[in-house]
Design an enzyme around this catalytic site. Structure first.
Site, short mmCIF file in Angstrom:
data_model
loop_
_atom_site.label_atom_id
_atom_site.label_comp_id
_atom_site.label_asym_id
_atom_site.label_seq_id
_atom_site.Cartn_x
_atom_site.Cartn_y
_atom_site.Cartn_z
N GLU A 36 13.28 -6.93 18.44
CA GLU A 36 14.58 -6.60 18.63
C GLU A 36 14.99 -7.73 19.99
O GLU A 36 15.42 -6.15 20.43
CB GLU A 36 15.40 -5.71 17.76
CG GLU A 36 16.73 -6.06 17.50
CD GLU A 36 17.56 -5.48 16.80
OE1 GLU A 36 19.17 -5.39 16.71
OE2 GLU A 36 17.09 -3.96 16.05
N LYS A 167 10.29 15.19 10.32
CA LYS A 167 11.05 14.36 9.76
C LYS A 167 11.06 13.36 8.88
O LYS A 167 10.54 12.74 7.71
CB LYS A 167 8.86 13.24 10.02
CG LYS A 167 8.60 13.50 11.05
CD LYS A 167 7.11 13.53 10.95
CE LYS A 167 6.02 13.45 12.35
NZ LYS A 167 4.79 12.79 12.99
N ASP A 243 5.52 10.31 19.31
CA ASP A 243 5.67 10.35 17.97
C ASP A 243 7.22 9.56 16.88
O ASP A 243 7.84 10.16 17.10
CB ASP A 243 5.41 11.31 17.23
CG ASP A 243 4.75 11.95 15.34
OD1 ASP A 243 4.79 10.53 15.27
OD2 ASP A 243 4.22 12.79 15.29
N HIS A 338 23.04 -11.94 19.36
CA HIS A 338 21.74 -12.58 18.67
C HIS A 338 21.00 -13.72 17.74
O HIS A 338 20.07 -14.05 18.45
CB HIS A 338 21.89 -12.01 17.03
CG HIS A 338 21.43 -9.72 16.84
ND1 HIS A 338 20.23 -9.45 16.35
CD2 HIS A 338 22.97 -9.20 17.38
CE1 HIS A 338 20.74 -8.01 16.43
NE2 HIS A 338 21.95 -8.33 16.82
#
Length: 354
Positions: A36, A167, A243, A338
């Site tokens: 991005e 997670k 991670d 963007h």
């Protein structure tokens, strides 16, 4: 200049960011690996703002702990409660067992939940410079064997009972903490808000209330009220060998914005930053280079480099969060940025003038 990482994810250094607080006082750029591409200039704008504020971003490490919950099966709820009371009384012996099994893991807390005849024990550890997943699991395994040997009426069910929580987006991590709990704050003078962010403190504060707080409430967010913490965290995690799946809980956090007589007080609270400077993922050349450039390879007491990395990650989050909210106060600015930035990148990659 954009450079590829070992995994071919585009990586760029953004900044510098000015940081103060109880962990580090520094001015440093930060690496973000992302597809991005507008994220880089967005975080860069927030970094520019930090450099125009005397103290920069004040980053306060509030707490740190890595957790692992085990699941035991008791004869009944009474036996589960008796087990908890015995373990509370023998907590010092549990701590000694962990210290005997690890150079760096230290047991600092234990919490429990009883559901029917099931006993969930949530162990809390400090783990030095490691993020601590494996260290906590190894210590929990040692504690499980000790408990089964000494506590009557309970049996093994699982090394992980999902009360950790790893997670997954849950309330328990936001309430009790998992990883590094960091609060970042920035007081931005009115002139900087207007000239660099092209908005006002009142507009940002109003948008934060309506979007991040009310909007997230209506959406059913869990212990979270922010615009896009996950964007900056993923970029930072990939660049520093973390991670990446830990952005699930890491992106739970709260943004606060206040209009202080035209100056903007802006804060991001991140209670679940799971980062480390040693362990899996740190042996890659580009990761080692990035950690060294961030000052996280210095000779310090155990845990200090990981704490430094956590506040740098939190500062990057604030920079990106601030810039995005400022852009969203102006109609069309976000999409225009963007489109322009992504077209520029395509043009650079293809060598054309499109």
């Amino acid at each position: 200049m954009t450079t590829p990482s070992a995994a071919s994810v585009p990586l760029k250094w953004v900044g510098p960011i000015r940081i103060s607080g109880n962990v580090a006082r520094t001015e440093t750029a930060v690496p973000l690996a992302t597809y991005e591409t507008p994220l880089w200039p967005s975080v860069g704008r927030g970094a520019k703002v930090s450099m125009l504020c005397e103290e920069g971003i004040r980053a306060t490490l509030v707490d740190e702990r890595m957790t692992r919950s085990i699941l035991l099966e008791a004869r009944d709820s009474g036996a589960a409660l008796a087990a908890v009371r015995q373990l509370d009384a023998e907590f010092g012996e549990l701590q000694a067992a962990v210290e005997d099994s690890s150079r760096f893991a230290r047991l600092i807390g234990m919490r429990h939940e009883i559901a029917a005849n099931l006993l969930f024990l949530r162990f809390e550890f400090t783990t030095g410079d490691a993020s601590g997943h494996n260290m906590a699991t190894l210590a929990a395994d040692r504690l499980t064997r000790l408990i089964l040997d000494r506590v009557p009426g309970v049996a093994y069910a699982s090394i992980s009972g999902n009360y950790c929580t790893d997670k997954k987006a849950t309330a328990v991590n936001g309430i009790l903490g998992r990883g590094k709990n960091v609060v970042t704050e920035l007081l931005i003078p009115r002139a900087v808000v207007e000239e660099v962010l092209r908005t006002t403190a009142a507009q940002v504060a109003t948008l934060n209330l309506r979007k991040n707080l009310v909007g997230t409430l209506l959406a059913g967010g869990i212990r979270s009220a922010n615009a896009h913490y996950a964007n900056m965290l993923l970029g930072f995690y990939l660049a520093t060998g973390q991670d990446a799946a830990n952005i699930v809980e890491g992106s739970q956090g709260v943004t606060l914005a206040e209009d202080r007589d035209g100056d903007l007080y802006f804060s991001c609270t991140l209670p679940n930053l799971i980062v480390g400077t040693v362990g899996n993922g740190k042996g890659l050349d580009f990761v080692e280079e990035n950690l060294a450039r961030l000052g996280c390879r210095a000779e310090r007491e155990p845990g200090a480099n990981a704490r430094r990395l956590a506040v740098l990650a939190a500062a990057a989050v604030l920079c990106g969060e601030l810039s995005l909210l400022a852009a969203q106060t102006n109609p069309g600015e976000l999409m225009h940025a963007h489109v322009r930035l992504e077209r520029e990148l395509v043009s650079q990659d293809s060598g054309s003038d499109r």
